[in-house]
Design an enzyme around this catalytic site. Structure first.
Site, mmCIF file in Angstrom:
data_model
loop_
_atom_site.group_PDB
_atom_site.id
_atom_site.type_symbol
_atom_site.label_atom_id
_atom_site.label_comp_id
_atom_site.label_asym_id
_atom_site.label_seq_id
_atom_site.Cartn_x
_atom_site.Cartn_y
_atom_site.Cartn_z
ATOM 1 N N ASP A 59 0.844 -1.112 0.011
ATOM 2 C CA ASP A 59 0.135 0.005 0.148
ATOM 3 C C ASP A 59 1.144 1.381 -0.128
ATOM 4 O O ASP A 59 1.986 1.058 0.230
ATOM 5 C CB ASP A 59 -1.045 0.047 1.345
ATOM 6 C CG ASP A 59 -2.031 1.179 1.266
ATOM 7 O OD1 ASP A 59 -2.327 1.292 0.054
ATOM 8 O OD2 ASP A 59 -2.126 1.829 2.427
ATOM 9 N N ASP A 108 -0.351 5.083 0.808
ATOM 10 C CA ASP A 108 -0.622 5.849 1.823
ATOM 11 C C ASP A 108 -0.827 5.399 3.204
ATOM 12 O O ASP A 108 -1.301 4.337 3.374
ATOM 13 C CB ASP A 108 -2.219 6.688 1.669
ATOM 14 C CG ASP A 108 -2.270 7.519 0.317
ATOM 15 O OD1 ASP A 108 -1.339 8.475 0.149
ATOM 16 O OD2 ASP A 108 -3.165 7.298 -0.382
ATOM 17 N N ASP A 122 -1.245 -0.635 6.150
ATOM 18 C CA ASP A 122 -1.378 -0.085 7.537
ATOM 19 C C ASP A 122 -2.999 -0.116 8.001
ATOM 20 O O ASP A 122 -3.169 0.499 8.968
ATOM 21 C CB ASP A 122 -1.115 1.536 7.447
ATOM 22 C CG ASP A 122 -2.054 2.265 6.433
ATOM 23 O OD1 ASP A 122 -2.333 1.877 5.351
ATOM 24 O OD2 ASP A 122 -2.407 3.182 7.084
#
Length: 343
Positions: free
Chosen positions: A26, A28, A225
């Site tokens: 990922d 961001d 995250d």
């Protein structure tokens, strides 16, 4: 143990960058936040790549094109090609192309990433409900997206046009904190129309399918995250995952994770790719140990004893919390235990 039976973080004798052929990262909250590289990300990714691991960047953010994302990564010090980037815009464009004839018009509520992905699939982006669109697609359009774009989508959907969404993330990390994501914008159109979109992005199968088709990964490791997109997406795809604590998930949310949100591995940041992962050993009766820590349940609270690396302490707490919760979410008081770790 397998994804569906996970009650503790897993261990790996080998560095994760050696145990898996491809990292599905990922962006961001993992590689960057607010456009700036997250600490240790550039160095860790460079070392993983130099060691032979293929790095692919998988994002639910449909705003930017793969070319723009690759250029940004390269500027940050993480060399990347457009083919290394997989976006929810690409996944939703494939969904639409599989349901509509080539050349169909699609009303776009979002950014350039959506328009490029649609053209790649032979579809024609349009801007108005009066352009006779055959579908509506909605993706993150940045903080300056005009309110009138939601009205155009609503007009078309009210006429019976099918509605697609790149993703439904309610929030997105920024350099100043947590901001509304595409899911918040989707809610605006849902309220106005009463309709439900077809969704492509993580954690749903279309995004995992798009990623595997484009990367050819055989032993992928999802790195993210967010529990409800990255980790659940790995769960749905039956692949292993690494949660890094550099984005939206904090320790308390991790301890309360339901089975589909429990990662295979937990680490502070992307340096976790370069190391093995310690085993968490023990039982509910005797407590769970990791490093110099032991975690257990006493009454209505999680208890942590010992000392050492704080991430080892968190891993031990995960084992105690997840085992206690079983197929549910742990509601035990973790305040004092997390305070010992500085959370």
């Amino acid at each position: 143990m397998g994804q569906r039976g996970r009650n503790r973080p897993g261990g790996s004798a080998r560095a994760l960058s050696e145990a898996y052929d491809t990292a599905l990262l990922d962006l961001d909250g993992v590689v960057y936040a607010g456009g700036e590289a997250i600490p240790y990300a550039v160095e860790a990714l460079g070392a993983a790549r130099d060691g032979g691991m293929h790095l692919a960047y998988v994002t639910n953010n449909a705003l930017r094109t793969p070319d723009a994302v690759a250029a940004h990564l390269t500027e940050l010090g993480v060399p990347a090609e457009p083919s290394d980037v997989i976006t929810s815009a690409q996944a939703v464009a494939r969904m639409i192309a599989e349901q509509l004839p080539r050349g169909s018009r699609v009303l776009v509520v979002g950014g350039e990433g959506l328009r490029v992905a649609l053209r790649e699939r032979g579809l024609e982006p349009v801007e108005s409900a009066d352009d006779d669109p055959a579908a509506v697609v909605q993706g993150y359009g940045g903080p300056e997206l005009p309110w009138g774009r939601f009205a155009e989508a609503s007009y078309a959907i009210a006429r019976g046009v099918p509605w697609f969404a790149s993703n439904t993330d309610l929030t997105i990390p920024s350099g100043r904190g947590i901001a509304p994501g595409n899911g918040a914008a989707v809610e605006v159109v849902r309220i106005a129309t009463g309709a439900e979109p077809q969704v492509a992005g993580k954690p749903l199968p279309p995004m995992h399918r798009e990623t595997i088709l484009r990367t050819g990964a055989e032993r992928p490791l999802v790195v993210g995250d967010r529990l409800d997109t990255d980790i659940e997406g790995a769960f749905n795809g039956g692949v292993d995952s690494l949660l890094v604590l550099t984005g939206v998930t904090d320790a308390a949310r991790l301890l309360a994770a339901v089975p589909e949100h429990r990662p295979t591995y937990v680490d502070a940041d992307l340096r976790g790719l370069l190391t093995g992962q310690p085993e968490v050993a023990g039982t509910a009766e005797a407590g769970f140990g990791c490093g110099g820590w032991t975690a257990s349940v006493r009454g209505a609270a999680l208890v942590l004893e010992g000392e050492g690396d704080v991430i080892d302490g968190l891993r031990a707490l995960c084992a105690a919390a997840w085992t206690y919760a079983g197929d549910g979410s742990c509601a035990l008081d973790a305040g004092k235990a997390l305070a010992r770790l500085g959370w």
